[in-house]
Each structure stands twice: as C-alpha cells, then as structure tokens.
Design an enzyme around this catalytic site. Sequence first.
Site, PDB file in Angstrom:
ATOM      1  N   LYS A   1       0.563  -1.143 -13.855  1.00  0.00           N
ATOM      2  CA  LYS A   1       0.360  -1.286 -15.293  1.00  0.00           C
ATOM      3  C   LYS A   1      -1.029  -1.855 -15.571  1.00  0.00           C
ATOM      4  O   LYS A   1      -1.554  -2.655 -14.795  1.00  0.00           O
ATOM      5  CB  LYS A   1       1.421  -2.212 -15.893  1.00  0.00           C
ATOM      6  CG  LYS A   1       2.787  -1.582 -16.025  1.00  0.00           C
ATOM      7  CD  LYS A   1       3.779  -2.519 -16.686  1.00  0.00           C
ATOM      8  CE  LYS A   1       3.433  -2.763 -18.144  1.00  0.00           C
ATOM      9  NZ  LYS A   1       4.456  -3.576 -18.845  1.00  0.00           N
TER      10      LYS A   1
ATOM     11  N   LYS B   1       8.130 -19.987 -10.162  1.00  0.00           N
ATOM     12  CA  LYS B   1       6.803 -20.607 -10.160  1.00  0.00           C
ATOM     13  C   LYS B   1       6.742 -21.811  -9.224  1.00  0.00           C
ATOM     14  O   LYS B   1       5.717 -22.051  -8.576  1.00  0.00           O
ATOM     15  CB  LYS B   1       6.404 -20.993 -11.587  1.00  0.00           C
ATOM     16  CG  LYS B   1       6.048 -19.769 -12.434  1.00  0.00           C
ATOM     17  CD  LYS B   1       5.582 -20.137 -13.828  1.00  0.00           C
ATOM     18  CE  LYS B   1       5.214 -18.874 -14.605  1.00  0.00           C
ATOM     19  NZ  LYS B   1       4.777 -19.160 -15.982  1.00  0.00           N
TER      20      LYS B   1
ATOM     21  N   LYS C   1      -4.987  -7.568 -17.342  1.00  0.00           N
ATOM     22  CA  LYS C   1      -6.254  -8.304 -17.325  1.00  0.00           C
ATOM     23  C   LYS C   1      -6.606  -8.766 -15.919  1.00  0.00           C
ATOM     24  O   LYS C   1      -7.739  -9.163 -15.647  1.00  0.00           O
ATOM     25  CB  LYS C   1      -6.184  -9.504 -18.273  1.00  0.00           C
ATOM     26  CG  LYS C   1      -5.231 -10.615 -17.855  1.00  0.00           C
ATOM     27  CD  LYS C   1      -5.282 -11.782 -18.826  1.00  0.00           C
ATOM     28  CE  LYS C   1      -4.426 -12.957 -18.370  1.00  0.00           C
ATOM     29  NZ  LYS C   1      -2.999 -12.673 -18.446  1.00  0.00           N
TER      30      LYS C   1
END
Length: 347
Positions: free
Chosen positions: A204, A121, A207
């Site tokens: 996959k 990150k 959202k």
Amino acid sequence: MTSQISPATKKRILSGAKPTADSLHLGNYIGAVRNWVDMQAEYDAVFFIPDLHAITVDFDPAELAKRTRIVAAQYIAAGIDPDKSIFFVQSHVPEHAQLAWALNCITGFGEASRMTQFKDKTQKFGADAATLGLFAYPTLMAADILLYQTDLVPVGEDQRQHLELTRNLAQRFNTRFGHTFTVPEATIVKESAKIYDLQNPSAKMSKTGESPNGAIQLLEDPKVAAKRIKSAVTDAGTDIRFDAEEKPGISNLLTIYSSLTGKTIPELEAEYQGKMYGHLKVDLAEVMVEFVTPLRNRTNELMSDPAELDRLLAHGAERAREIASATLAQVYERMGFLPSLSLAGVR
C-alpha cells in the site's frame, strides 16, 4: 408530551486522523479524506485532529504543531466544510482529557492490558518504552466517541477492539450511573479504492515506503507528482487492462485514474485499448497535476494565513464544546462531583 425525533434526523458520525506526517499522500486522500467529504451530506459529521493521541509515542513539539496545522489545512482544502461539519483539534476541547480520566476509573487494568495494539507495541519496542498514555490510549479514544453521543464510527480491523471497549464502557457507565451515553455502532463506509506504492505495487502507498518515488505527496510540486506517475513500475506485456494478480502496476494506475476522474475501469480499458503504457502514464500525469494543483494552492493559502486557519479551528472547537461540555457535566453530576459553573453554566 415527549417530543419525537424526526425520522429525517441524521445520525452522528465521528472520525479522526492523527497529525503524523508533513503531507497527506494520495492514498490518504482516496482511502479516507474523500470519504469524510462525502459523509458531510449523509451524516451529522464530527471530524477532528487527534493531537493528544499523537503524544502517546515519542514526538517533537515543533513538528507536532506544524503537522497539526498542515493536516487541518489539507482536510479543509480537500473539501471538509467547517460550516457543514464540526471540525476541530482535539486538544482545543479539554473535555476529551477530562472524560478520559473518568473512563480510566471504570476500566479494569486487565481489560486495558488485553488491547492488541498495546501488546504489539510493547512486544516490538519493550515494556519500558511504553508510556501510561499509550496504555490508556483506548479510553481516550472512547472519550472522543462518547463525548459527542456518536451513533456511528467508521473503523478498520485494527480499531474494532477499541470500539468494542468503548461500547462496553458506555454500557457499564449507563448501568451503574444511569443512561448517559449513546452506545456507538461500527460502520463500514463505502468501499474505498486501495492505492498501492508506485514503485512496489504489492504494498500500500505509505509515507514510510521503501522509495520516496512510490508515494505522491499532496503538497509537493505538481511536476514532481507527474514525474512519479510517469516513472511508475508497470508490468510485462503491452495491453492495458485491470488484473490485480498479473498486472498490479497497471491496475494501480487504472485505479488512481478512475478515482480522480470518476471514469469506470471498463471505460478506461476501452479508451486505452491498443495503446501503449506510455499513453496511459502521460494522460494520468496530466490528471494528477489538475487534481493536486488546486488542493495544494488552497492548503498553502490557508497555511499562509494562520489567523484564518485558527479562526476556522476555533469555530469548530466552540461548536464541539457545546456538545462535549453538556455530556461531561452530566457525567460529573452522575459520578457525584460537585457542580461547576464552567460546566453547568451560570444560573
């Protein structure tokens, strides 16, 4: 004489899901929620909504509050029984943050710096965008697990490193201060079906997919869910068979159908032999409506009665604190803190 633990005593398992969306999608349910529901019979289950983890990155307070309620309501609607399982919101149990600080103080800086997710990150967004909370995320996760003397933790590959740190911290604490924590083991829950994007069956269901039509949100109008099934991408040819390489679209629809009805893939292939893709889609759309409607109604019922939802979550937090406060009191005593009436209980 020391009492023996009955062989029939269930092992304790713990899992959590961050409140990061306005609705769970079908992939969440089939891949995770359904496993939680099944675990209730086999294990002494502890499930929680880790809202403290949700603030390690940028967040909106109003959205966090709304999403925490929605996720909690959906899990209960999907079959999590607050009487069978301990089910609560993480921030309602302050011992999580208290134990996390104690664990921070026995965790090496270099050790924490090596956590892959933190490195990924910071490389992606820059070190200046990272918070201390994100850096210390793994020790809070360790506290989540160790507070409840957890035996088993279901983890994916992305969390294995964090669980290994949890095990190391438990062993380090036990060696330095005396045996206090159960050293948890990773467990692989029964394999869940992987659900793919309806518009891009190579990815996959998510959202954050490329098209909103690729995911079925469990709180949307069942008619919309049916429409998305009917407009799902299919493959060349006309035969309905499972072949993930050659027929990813049809294979995905068969997987969804099987997951929601309990019919095996071979049974479905036989049932639809000689039929067209449209027959499969129409039938699966009906199955989807039958599945989504009661779950959506129960979720909305819970959301329309916040007092009842609060009562269920407060009940879970109370049960969680019975275990967590006992663990924390032992930790504090062994680390040399003066006893607290709120932790040790009034004598």
